[in-house]
Design an enzyme around this catalytic site. Sequence first.
Site, PDB file in Angstrom:
ATOM      1  N   HIS A   1      30.005  43.071 -21.597  1.00 32.55           N
ATOM      2  CA  HIS A   1      31.259  42.406 -21.216  1.00 32.55           C
ATOM      3  C   HIS A   1      31.471  41.208 -22.130  1.00 32.55           C
ATOM      4  CE1 HIS A   1      32.011  44.045 -16.879  1.00 32.55           C
ATOM      5  NE2 HIS A   1      31.955  44.994 -17.780  1.00 32.55           N
TER       6      HIS A   1
ATOM      7  N   ARG B   1      38.575  54.356 -15.794  1.00 31.35           N
ATOM      8  CA  ARG B   1      37.895  54.029 -14.533  1.00 31.35           C
ATOM      9  C   ARG B   1      37.604  52.521 -14.454  1.00 31.35           C
ATOM     10  NH1 ARG B   1      33.876  51.342 -12.331  1.00 31.35           N
ATOM     11  NH2 ARG B   1      32.524  51.961 -14.032  1.00 31.35           N
ATOM     12  N   ASP B   2      36.705  52.034 -15.277  1.00 25.94           N
ATOM     13  CA  ASP B   2      36.274  50.646 -15.178  1.00 25.94           C
ATOM     14  C   ASP B   2      37.413  49.682 -15.505  1.00 25.94           C
ATOM     15  OD1 ASP B   2      34.781  48.373 -14.970  1.00 25.94           O
ATOM     16  OD2 ASP B   2      33.488  48.766 -16.690  1.00 25.94           O
TER      17      ASP B   2
ATOM     18  N   ASN C   1      35.355  44.030 -19.987  1.00 24.23           N
ATOM     19  CA  ASN C   1      34.755  45.033 -20.866  1.00 24.23           C
ATOM     20  C   ASN C   1      34.932  44.748 -22.352  1.00 24.23           C
ATOM     21  OD1 ASN C   1      33.865  46.932 -18.845  1.00 24.23           O
ATOM     22  ND2 ASN C   1      36.038  47.257 -18.405  1.00 24.23           N
TER      23      ASN C   1
ATOM     24  N   HIS D   1      26.427  48.548 -21.914  1.00 19.26           N
ATOM     25  CA  HIS D   1      27.769  48.278 -21.381  1.00 19.26           C
ATOM     26  C   HIS D   1      27.930  46.757 -21.353  1.00 19.26           C
ATOM     27  CE1 HIS D   1      31.088  49.407 -18.439  1.00 19.26           C
ATOM     28  NE2 HIS D   1      31.004  48.109 -18.259  1.00 19.26           N
TER      29      HIS D   1
ATOM     30  N   CYS E   1      37.468  40.632 -15.630  1.00 17.24           N
ATOM     31  CA  CYS E   1      36.161  40.413 -15.027  1.00 17.24           C
ATOM     32  C   CYS E   1      36.386  40.136 -13.545  1.00 17.24           C
ATOM     33  CB  CYS E   1      35.469  39.228 -15.686  1.00 17.24           C
ATOM     34  SG  CYS E   1      33.943  38.787 -14.863  1.00 17.24           S
TER      35      CYS E   1
HETATM   36 MG    MG Z   1      32.566  47.008 -17.118  1.00 16.07          MG
END
Ligand code: MG
Length: 309
Positions: A209, A14-15, A249, A207, A240
């Site tokens: 980055h 997803r991300d 991520n 979460h 990003c």
């Molecule tokens: Mg993310």
Amino acid sequence: MGPGSIRIYEVSPRDGLQNEACVVPTASKAALIARLVDAGCNDVEVTSFVRSGWIPQLADAAQLVAMLPRREGVRYWGLVPNTVGIERLIQSGLSHAATFMSASETHNLKNLNRTIRESLAGLDEVITCAKAANLGVRSYISTVFGCPYEGPVAPDATLRIAERLLAAGADEIVLGDTVGLGDPRQVERIVEVLTGAGIGLSKLSVHFHDTRGTALANALTAWNCGITTFDGSVAGLGGCPYAPGASGNAATEDLVHLFGAMGVDTGVNLEKLCEAGGYAAEILGRELPGRVHLAWRGAQARASARKVS
Ligand code: MG
């Protein structure tokens, strides 16, 4: 010393894919997810149920869910913006939902076209609806460690939102470092503010980055604070959105390698995870930024060069 075992929450389907320029075929997504599950990823965020056409990369949500391998102990998650999204998620057969909003007003407005107050009212309804259907719910709070528009964000802003989301019924809160501005001291401070207000460590996940190379330092600090759930994206998939070309991520292999090397049980097989990352690079047809992923690819290339010569 932090906990002896941690939980990895895999966000790449997803991300990761949402932030890629190309649209990956549904069968390739399903094959990537199957590899991640084989590697031991028991929590995988597979897609998002936003209005079709909004994110073309994830428009195949229902078809994808139908193709997923059913495995005991594996939880597939879908991102939902509203109650329509919850209904679509339930129809697809998923039983775990993730909601999202920001800790900073400007980011929330630009991203969701709502004030924080409006988002909280909306999510109250979304979470109530999800819990009525017995879904597991995690709620992302973005820009906890800094906002691309407003700069620093007060820990109290995150606390107020976290308390509201938990009161609505969310099972866990995800502290998101949306633009990779977080630092270890800040991680300590935010966890301290939240737990100091009575929020249990088991209700918190992180979460991070790696936009500025701080994801692992922040993850290690969070672990030292007692956090046990870490979001990662295989091979660092997903750039990003605010800095084209920059990494986004935290790479799952980097997290699994770090904690594994320290003797912390992640439940994930690093070699198999690296193979899943290799497959992700293959389907996207480009280099992915994860450090362990790149080291693994280098070792693969050397091994095949030896075979040829
Ligand atoms: Mg993310």
